[in-house]
Design a protein around this motif. Sequence first.
Motif, PDB file in Angstrom:
ATOM      1  N   PHE A  62      31.629  28.285  38.060  1.00 54.47           N
ATOM      2  CA  PHE A  62      32.785  27.874  38.856  1.00 54.47           C
ATOM      3  C   PHE A  62      33.729  29.055  39.062  1.00 54.47           C
ATOM      4  O   PHE A  62      34.157  29.346  40.190  1.00 54.47           O
ATOM      5  N   VAL A  63      34.044  29.755  37.991  1.00 56.61           N
ATOM      6  CA  VAL A  63      34.956  30.897  38.071  1.00 56.61           C
ATOM      7  C   VAL A  63      34.339  32.030  38.867  1.00 56.61           C
ATOM      8  O   VAL A  63      35.003  32.670  39.687  1.00 56.61           O
ATOM      9  N   LEU A 117      32.154  31.971  41.326  1.00 55.84           N
ATOM     10  CA  LEU A 117      32.085  31.723  42.766  1.00 55.84           C
ATOM     11  C   LEU A 117      33.458  31.601  43.416  1.00 55.84           C
ATOM     12  O   LEU A 117      33.625  31.936  44.584  1.00 55.84           O
ATOM     13  N   LEU A 118      34.438  31.119  42.656  1.00 58.57           N
ATOM     14  CA  LEU A 118      35.733  30.832  43.258  1.00 58.57           C
ATOM     15  C   LEU A 118      36.839  31.779  42.805  1.00 58.57           C
ATOM     16  O   LEU A 118      38.016  31.486  42.929  1.00 58.57           O
ATOM     17  N   SER A 119      36.457  32.934  42.305  1.00 58.36           N
ATOM     18  CA  SER A 119      37.459  33.884  41.816  1.00 58.36           C
ATOM     19  C   SER A 119      37.698  35.024  42.797  1.00 58.36           C
ATOM     20  O   SER A 119      38.108  36.110  42.419  1.00 58.36           O
ATOM     21  N   GLY A 120      37.420  34.781  44.064  1.00 57.64           N
ATOM     22  CA  GLY A 120      37.677  35.800  45.067  1.00 57.64           C
ATOM     23  C   GLY A 120      36.449  36.570  45.493  1.00 57.64           C
ATOM     24  O   GLY A 120      36.524  37.440  46.368  1.00 57.64           O
ATOM     25  N   ARG A 121      35.295  36.254  44.896  1.00 55.36           N
ATOM     26  CA  ARG A 121      34.062  36.946  45.288  1.00 55.36           C
ATOM     27  C   ARG A 121      33.668  36.580  46.711  1.00 55.36           C
ATOM     28  O   ARG A 121      33.070  37.374  47.429  1.00 55.36           O
ATOM     29  N   ALA A 128      41.646  31.461  45.741  1.00 54.13           N
ATOM     30  CA  ALA A 128      40.559  30.810  46.480  1.00 54.13           C
ATOM     31  C   ALA A 128      40.472  29.334  46.148  1.00 54.13           C
ATOM     32  O   ALA A 128      40.204  28.497  47.021  1.00 54.13           O
ATOM     33  N   ILE A 129      40.695  28.979  44.891  1.00 49.66           N
ATOM     34  CA  ILE A 129      40.615  27.577  44.486  1.00 49.66           C
ATOM     35  C   ILE A 129      41.612  26.739  45.267  1.00 49.66           C
ATOM     36  O   ILE A 129      41.291  25.654  45.765  1.00 49.66           O
ATOM     37  N   TYR A 130      42.810  27.250  45.423  1.00 46.02           N
ATOM     38  CA  TYR A 130      43.867  26.486  46.085  1.00 46.02           C
ATOM     39  C   TYR A 130      43.627  26.386  47.582  1.00 46.02           C
ATOM     40  O   TYR A 130      43.922  25.362  48.199  1.00 46.02           O
TER      41      TYR A 130
END
Length: 233
Positions: A83-84, A86-90, A227-229
């Motif tokens: 989860f982190v 994929l959604l941490s700005g990559r 990215a999550i938001y």
Amino acid sequence: MDIKAVLCTALLATMLTGCATHELLENNRQPATYTKTIKQTLVNDQVLAFGKPATAINGVPSDSVVIVGLKQSYVLTDGSDEFVSLLSGRLNPEFIKLTKPLDFFSKNNDGRFVGTISIKYSRLKEDITKDDRNLFLKHDADECTNYNEEKMGVQSFCFDMNLAGMVYPAVSNQASMKRLSKYYPASIYTETTQTVNNPDVGKDAGKTLVLLPFAVAFDVVTLPFQAIYEIFD
């Protein structure tokens, strides 16, 4: 009596006999008993934010992601790393969309759940980089380009992030957290098998979500990944 009267009398007698026979069969028919699997929603919730535990929680990995709900907290014990990643700005969140709601399954309604977060990443083919493709390979993404996207020169990749976790009470510091601009729906359901003789029996047995016996409220630190938001907004 003329022939028409005879025929009418015979027809009426036949109709009455048929009705009586049908009524007798209906009265003697036993209700069919069968087994059916019933989906029962345990909780409907709203996701406020994503975070991580502010302090260590016994039995919970230190890198766990917490899906902060209005009613409960959903602590991911498996799948947090993906989860982190994929959604941490990559990946550019502008081109990511969720394809399914957050609908988790609790087999035994014992405070534990499993589920997936499904996302789709779509960009023009020439804008997808080598690093993007390596990331797709690492996470077993499937190409899911549809016909219209292909005509426009777009390429799409779909991910299913498998998750597992435990249900805790609502976090203590909800009021001070950075929240999503709008709440995202989430739910947990279970399935029960019942022997019934009426299709309407057992549709809603009124079950409620059970928390782990040792689950207590805790504080969270908001995840910093913008990215999550953007995705969940």
